[in-house]
Design a protein around this motif. Sequence first.
Motif, PDB file in Angstrom:
ATOM      1  N   ALA A  90       0.842  -1.193   0.000  1.00  0.00           N
ATOM      2  CA  ALA A  90       0.000   0.000   0.000  1.00  0.00           C
ATOM      3  C   ALA A  90       0.874   1.238   0.000  1.00  0.00           C
ATOM      4  O   ALA A  90       1.942   1.261   0.609  1.00  0.00           O
ATOM      5  CB  ALA A  90      -0.921   0.009   1.225  1.00  0.00           C
ATOM      6  N   SER A  91       0.393   2.286  -0.680  1.00  0.00           N
ATOM      7  CA  SER A  91       1.174   3.520  -0.768  1.00  0.00           C
ATOM      8  C   SER A  91       0.664   4.627   0.145  1.00  0.00           C
ATOM      9  O   SER A  91       1.423   5.495   0.554  1.00  0.00           O
ATOM     10  CB  SER A  91       1.167   4.033  -2.205  1.00  0.00           C
ATOM     11  OG  SER A  91      -0.124   4.515  -2.563  1.00  0.00           O
ATOM     12  N   ASP A  92      -0.653   4.655   0.417  1.00  0.00           N
ATOM     13  CA  ASP A  92      -1.293   5.772   1.121  1.00  0.00           C
ATOM     14  C   ASP A  92      -1.239   7.055   0.289  1.00  0.00           C
ATOM     15  O   ASP A  92      -1.123   8.154   0.826  1.00  0.00           O
ATOM     16  CB  ASP A  92      -0.664   5.999   2.500  1.00  0.00           C
ATOM     17  CG  ASP A  92      -1.494   6.910   3.412  1.00  0.00           C
ATOM     18  OD1 ASP A  92      -2.708   7.042   3.182  1.00  0.00           O
ATOM     19  OD2 ASP A  92      -0.926   7.498   4.355  1.00  0.00           O
ATOM     20  N   TYR A  93      -1.325   6.940  -1.041  1.00  0.00           N
ATOM     21  CA  TYR A  93      -1.412   8.128  -1.890  1.00  0.00           C
ATOM     22  C   TYR A  93      -2.560   9.010  -1.392  1.00  0.00           C
ATOM     23  O   TYR A  93      -3.610   8.511  -1.042  1.00  0.00           O
ATOM     24  CB  TYR A  93      -1.668   7.706  -3.340  1.00  0.00           C
ATOM     25  CG  TYR A  93      -2.004   8.888  -4.238  1.00  0.00           C
ATOM     26  CD1 TYR A  93      -1.006   9.624  -4.850  1.00  0.00           C
ATOM     27  CD2 TYR A  93      -3.331   9.277  -4.434  1.00  0.00           C
ATOM     28  CE1 TYR A  93      -1.315  10.716  -5.643  1.00  0.00           C
ATOM     29  CE2 TYR A  93      -3.647  10.379  -5.225  1.00  0.00           C
ATOM     30  CZ  TYR A  93      -2.637  11.087  -5.823  1.00  0.00           C
ATOM     31  OH  TYR A  93      -2.942  12.187  -6.594  1.00  0.00           O
ATOM     32  N   PRO A  94      -2.427  10.351  -1.353  1.00  0.00           N
ATOM     33  CA  PRO A  94      -1.303  11.165  -1.821  1.00  0.00           C
ATOM     34  C   PRO A  94      -0.212  11.396  -0.778  1.00  0.00           C
ATOM     35  O   PRO A  94       0.763  12.087  -1.074  1.00  0.00           O
ATOM     36  CB  PRO A  94      -1.988  12.491  -2.159  1.00  0.00           C
ATOM     37  CG  PRO A  94      -3.081  12.597  -1.156  1.00  0.00           C
ATOM     38  CD  PRO A  94      -3.585  11.182  -0.970  1.00  0.00           C
ATOM     39  N   TYR A  95      -0.361  10.833   0.426  1.00  0.00           N
ATOM     40  CA  TYR A  95       0.686  11.020   1.444  1.00  0.00           C
ATOM     41  C   TYR A  95       1.921  10.203   1.084  1.00  0.00           C
ATOM     42  O   TYR A  95       3.050  10.684   1.187  1.00  0.00           O
ATOM     43  CB  TYR A  95       0.152  10.632   2.819  1.00  0.00           C
ATOM     44  CG  TYR A  95      -1.006  11.491   3.262  1.00  0.00           C
ATOM     45  CD1 TYR A  95      -0.788  12.730   3.854  1.00  0.00           C
ATOM     46  CD2 TYR A  95      -2.319  11.070   3.068  1.00  0.00           C
ATOM     47  CE1 TYR A  95      -1.848  13.537   4.248  1.00  0.00           C
ATOM     48  CE2 TYR A  95      -3.376  11.869   3.459  1.00  0.00           C
ATOM     49  CZ  TYR A  95      -3.146  13.101   4.045  1.00  0.00           C
ATOM     50  OH  TYR A  95      -4.200  13.900   4.416  1.00  0.00           O
ATOM     51  N   GLY A  96       1.716   8.976   0.677  1.00  0.00           N
ATOM     52  CA  GLY A  96       2.810   8.154   0.192  1.00  0.00           C
ATOM     53  C   GLY A  96       2.963   8.318  -1.305  1.00  0.00           C
ATOM     54  O   GLY A  96       1.964   8.392  -2.042  1.00  0.00           O
ATOM     55  N   ARG A  97       4.197   8.383  -1.770  1.00  0.00           N
ATOM     56  CA  ARG A  97       4.460   8.671  -3.182  1.00  0.00           C
ATOM     57  C   ARG A  97       5.408   7.637  -3.776  1.00  0.00           C
ATOM     58  O   ARG A  97       6.126   6.933  -3.068  1.00  0.00           O
ATOM     59  CB  ARG A  97       5.074  10.065  -3.319  1.00  0.00           C
ATOM     60  CG  ARG A  97       4.115  11.201  -2.958  1.00  0.00           C
ATOM     61  CD  ARG A  97       3.134  11.470  -4.069  1.00  0.00           C
ATOM     62  NE  ARG A  97       2.221  12.555  -3.776  1.00  0.00           N
ATOM     63  CZ  ARG A  97       1.581  13.248  -4.715  1.00  0.00           C
ATOM     64  NH1 ARG A  97       1.762  12.966  -5.980  1.00  0.00           N
ATOM     65  NH2 ARG A  97       0.735  14.214  -4.376  1.00  0.00           N
ATOM     66  N   GLN A  98       5.405   7.593  -5.082  1.00  0.00           N
ATOM     67  CA  GLN A  98       6.360   6.769  -5.819  1.00  0.00           C
ATOM     68  C   GLN A  98       7.524   7.657  -6.263  1.00  0.00           C
ATOM     69  O   GLN A  98       7.341   8.853  -6.461  1.00  0.00           O
ATOM     70  CB  GLN A  98       5.684   6.128  -7.037  1.00  0.00           C
ATOM     71  CG  GLN A  98       4.483   5.286  -6.725  1.00  0.00           C
ATOM     72  CD  GLN A  98       4.802   4.067  -5.880  1.00  0.00           C
ATOM     73  OE1 GLN A  98       5.952   3.810  -5.528  1.00  0.00           O
ATOM     74  NE2 GLN A  98       3.771   3.317  -5.536  1.00  0.00           N
ATOM     75  N   PRO A  99       8.707   7.070  -6.424  1.00  0.00           N
ATOM     76  CA  PRO A  99       9.019   5.641  -6.316  1.00  0.00           C
ATOM     77  C   PRO A  99       9.307   5.162  -4.898  1.00  0.00           C
ATOM     78  O   PRO A  99       9.626   4.002  -4.683  1.00  0.00           O
ATOM     79  CB  PRO A  99      10.271   5.519  -7.178  1.00  0.00           C
ATOM     80  CG  PRO A  99      10.963   6.841  -6.987  1.00  0.00           C
ATOM     81  CD  PRO A  99       9.869   7.861  -6.908  1.00  0.00           C
ATOM     82  N   ASN A 100       9.182   6.077  -3.934  1.00  0.00           N
ATOM     83  CA  ASN A 100       9.557   5.755  -2.555  1.00  0.00           C
ATOM     84  C   ASN A 100       8.837   4.517  -2.035  1.00  0.00           C
ATOM     85  O   ASN A 100       9.451   3.617  -1.444  1.00  0.00           O
ATOM     86  CB  ASN A 100       9.238   6.941  -1.643  1.00  0.00           C
ATOM     87  CG  ASN A 100       9.843   8.238  -2.116  1.00  0.00           C
ATOM     88  OD1 ASN A 100       9.777   8.589  -3.288  1.00  0.00           O
ATOM     89  ND2 ASN A 100      10.435   8.988  -1.208  1.00  0.00           N
ATOM     90  N   SER A 101       7.525   4.496  -2.215  1.00  0.00           N
ATOM     91  CA  SER A 101       6.705   3.467  -1.594  1.00  0.00           C
ATOM     92  C   SER A 101       7.074   2.069  -2.081  1.00  0.00           C
ATOM     93  O   SER A 101       7.294   1.151  -1.282  1.00  0.00           O
ATOM     94  CB  SER A 101       5.224   3.770  -1.871  1.00  0.00           C
ATOM     95  OG  SER A 101       4.399   2.779  -1.318  1.00  0.00           O
ATOM     96  N   LEU A 102       7.147   1.900  -3.401  1.00  0.00           N
ATOM     97  CA  LEU A 102       7.488   0.582  -3.935  1.00  0.00           C
ATOM     98  C   LEU A 102       8.913   0.187  -3.585  1.00  0.00           C
ATOM     99  O   LEU A 102       9.171  -0.963  -3.201  1.00  0.00           O
ATOM    100  CB  LEU A 102       7.318   0.576  -5.451  1.00  0.00           C
ATOM    101  CG  LEU A 102       5.984   0.062  -5.999  1.00  0.00           C
ATOM    102  CD1 LEU A 102       5.956   0.196  -7.509  1.00  0.00           C
ATOM    103  CD2 LEU A 102       5.731  -1.382  -5.582  1.00  0.00           C
ATOM    104  N   LEU A 103       9.849   1.119  -3.715  1.00  0.00           N
ATOM    105  CA  LEU A 103      11.241   0.793  -3.429  1.00  0.00           C
ATOM    106  C   LEU A 103      11.407   0.340  -1.983  1.00  0.00           C
ATOM    107  O   LEU A 103      12.105  -0.643  -1.703  1.00  0.00           O
ATOM    108  CB  LEU A 103      12.131   1.998  -3.720  1.00  0.00           C
ATOM    109  CG  LEU A 103      13.637   1.743  -3.671  1.00  0.00           C
ATOM    110  CD1 LEU A 103      14.065   0.798  -4.786  1.00  0.00           C
ATOM    111  CD2 LEU A 103      14.402   3.059  -3.774  1.00  0.00           C
TER     112      LEU A 103
END
Length: 384
Positions: A227-240
């Motif tokens: 899970a990313s929690d977009y828009p608080y969590g962003r890519q590529p940070n979340s997947l990496l």
Amino acid sequence: MDAIDRANGLLEHYAALARAELPRDARVFDAHTHLGEDIDGMTGDRDELLAIQRAYGIDRSFVFCLDEPDRRPAFTAANDRTLAHAAATTTELLPFVRLDLDESPVEEATRCIDLGARGIKLHPRAQRFLPDDPRLEPVFALAAERRIPILIHGGRGLPPIADSLARLLDRHCPPALIVAHAGIVDLAAMAENFAGRPGVFFDTSVWSPLDLLDLYRLVPPEQVVYASDYPYGRQPNSLLMAVRTARASGLDDAQLRALLHDTSARIADGLDPVTPGAPQGATELSHPVTFLRIHQYLTMASAMLWLRHTSDTYGVVGLAINACDARSNGYHAETEQIRELLVATRDLWDLASQTEDERDRRRAQRGAFRLVHLASVLAVTTPG
């Protein structure tokens, strides 16, 4: 503009790196995204979310509204927008109904489920309730009856909730309960109550990679969903971060594919959960002191950026940059990667301090936060 261009170039570089580190032919399912406008000023935009998903091979996501300015009564208007966003995309966005226990939660949940909602989102911190609140009983009973999952906030801002949540689940058992943010509010008790329990899952939407390393230590991989929690969590940070911490915890490609996609897909498709195995993360972490120092300073910087400090008044980014000095650490290539991110962070934060327009300043601060977070992920997950 140089600072912005350099930051965008780095984000593109790490986007390619994140995609490269996925298992071959891996698909991704994001179990935690938001659309709308939060009362804290954060905005989740449908077109942006879809562009992110398509760029990173995310074929589906669970989506729900934020804590919207027009949330009263009963999140009705915001839930309708979520349903409309999902209807406009056919399969990419699977809508959840968000509830306020003060305002007809069962009626609003029933209305939205009848209109196509695929799950229920509960946020005890924002809506000010705890799992022992009797008003939750009919909500969980409805989820069990209609065979839909519940996702509940399990991050900051709450007292311990695991024991009362377990008692509630014993009385009313929906097909899936997803504890958001890795259950960090009460992780040890969450694991004691739920590790090995089919149908209970933890999502990976946290800031610190250390939280995920601890989660894998305590909870079987079959109970973890990306899970990313977009828009608080962003890519590529979340997947990496999710991939690197899973690898560091010993997950193989099959387990990682399940974490990234298959487990959430089973929830979405109404299939029975896979029987959990055993946790397999390490109980101890041996790591070079250089990287620990860097991570310490970046934790401080992240807090300042999150609180919208206009400048690095404590000089912590400078301390982290100096800690990257390869003359004393023996990790030249690795620390140069981190240094590059931190120099760009420093310049972007300086740009924010000189920007008069509030929107542009916040955009620069958020960019600096993303770079700091990437550097922190590298500091924790780079092998020593």
